[in-house]
Design an enzyme around this catalytic site. Structure first.
Site, short mmCIF file in Angstrom:
data_model
loop_
_atom_site.label_atom_id
_atom_site.label_comp_id
_atom_site.label_asym_id
_atom_site.label_seq_id
_atom_site.Cartn_x
_atom_site.Cartn_y
_atom_site.Cartn_z
N GLY A 27 0.89 -1.31 0.11
CA GLY A 27 -0.13 0.07 -0.04
C GLY A 27 0.97 1.38 -0.14
N HIS A 33 4.44 2.15 -8.09
CA HIS A 33 3.54 1.14 -7.90
C HIS A 33 2.57 1.14 -9.37
CE1 HIS A 33 4.07 1.41 -3.58
NE2 HIS A 33 4.58 0.28 -3.70
#
Ligand code: PAF
Length: 274
Positions: A27, A33
């Site tokens: 996360g 990402h």
């Protein structure tokens, strides 16, 4: 995007999904990402991400409790990147009982990062094997910024004959060269201005080697000294073989320069392939 927390729900939802491409994360998603998520579409039919801050890979004095958790913003970014499913288990979902069966990588886990973060790669390998068993992807995409992690997971996948192709995603950098990382959020403005030095010194070694300099120990020492003179506390700067992260043995083997250093509170890592 469908969000699943339980293992059975995830398995049921992913049945008949064609070729699954999986991007595991902890996360606090940034453009690095999201670039992996976007690459993922080229490798299969269904892109699946996971968000799980994995206690097993943090040492007792590391930042597990403080690790930035930004779930709502992460979900928006994943939706925008076309991710179809997110597996976001709680600790009770993923570790309903103490995880006593662990994946213990071979000696490579004790080099470099492993010397400063004992047990880290055991935690990483264990959770990733478990995530692979749940998501059952055909392809997994892992960032090259965590070079040693990528190598350990690639080797694990090969040695355990997991039917997963591991793809290394290129590191995404800010305009000034700093590798994007969730831990950059801990930098003060002054540290943020200093932080690109890590990448610069690694590039400096790369350029020196390309120019014919083979005195690796001196290059490593000079780079670490430059960092430390500018307020860093360097764990290592190391020239290694890309194939196995061992010291170069001569010849024209492919090399990588890796560095890890603490700037204020955060510990930053980076690498440059040669
Ligand atoms: O690179 C990471 O974010 C983590 O180490 C991973 C691969 C998601 C395992 O927790």
């Amino acid at each position: 995007m469908q969000i699943h927390a339980s293992i059975p729900d995830t398995r049921a939802a992913l049945r008949n999904s064609g070729r699954i491409v999986f991007v595991p994360t902890m996360g606090n998603l940034h453009d690095g990402h999201i670039s992996l998520m976007r690459q993922a579409h080229a490798h299969g039919d269904t892109v699946v991400a996971s968000i799980f801050v994995n206690r097993l890979q943090f040492g007792p004095h590391e930042d597990f409790d403080k690790y930035p958790r930004t779930f709502a913003a992460d979900c928006d970014k994943l939706r925008a990147a076309g991710v179809a499913h997110l597996f976001a288990p709680t600790e009770a979902d993923l570790y309903p009982e103490p995880q006593q069966y662990l994946v213990d990588p071979p000696d490579i886990q004790n080099l470099l990062e492993g010397e400063f973060r004992p047990g880290h790669f055991r935690g990483v390998a264990t959770v990733v094997l478990k995530l692979f068993n749940i998501v059952q992807p055909q392809v997994a995409i892992l960032g090259k910024k965590d070079y040693q992690q990528l190598m350990i997971l690639r080797n694990m996948t090969r040695q355990l004959a997991l039917p997963v192709e591991i793809v290394g995603g290129e590191t995404v950098r800010a305009d000034d060269g700093l590798a994007l990382s969730s831990r950059n959020a801990y930098l003060t403005p002054a540290e943020r201005a200093e932080a690109p030095r890590l990448h610069r010194v690694l590039e400096g070694i790369r350029d020196a080697i390309r120019g014919g300099d083979r005195e690796f120990a001196r290059l490593e020492r000079d780079a670490a000294d430059e960092l430390d003179r500018n307020g860093w506390k360097t764990d290592y700067v190391a020239v290694r073989r890309q194939a196995d992260l061992q010291a170069p043995s001569g010849g024209d083997e492919a090399l990588v320069v890796l560095g890890a250093s603490r700037l204020g509170q955060p510990r930053l890592i980076d690498n440059v392939e040669i």
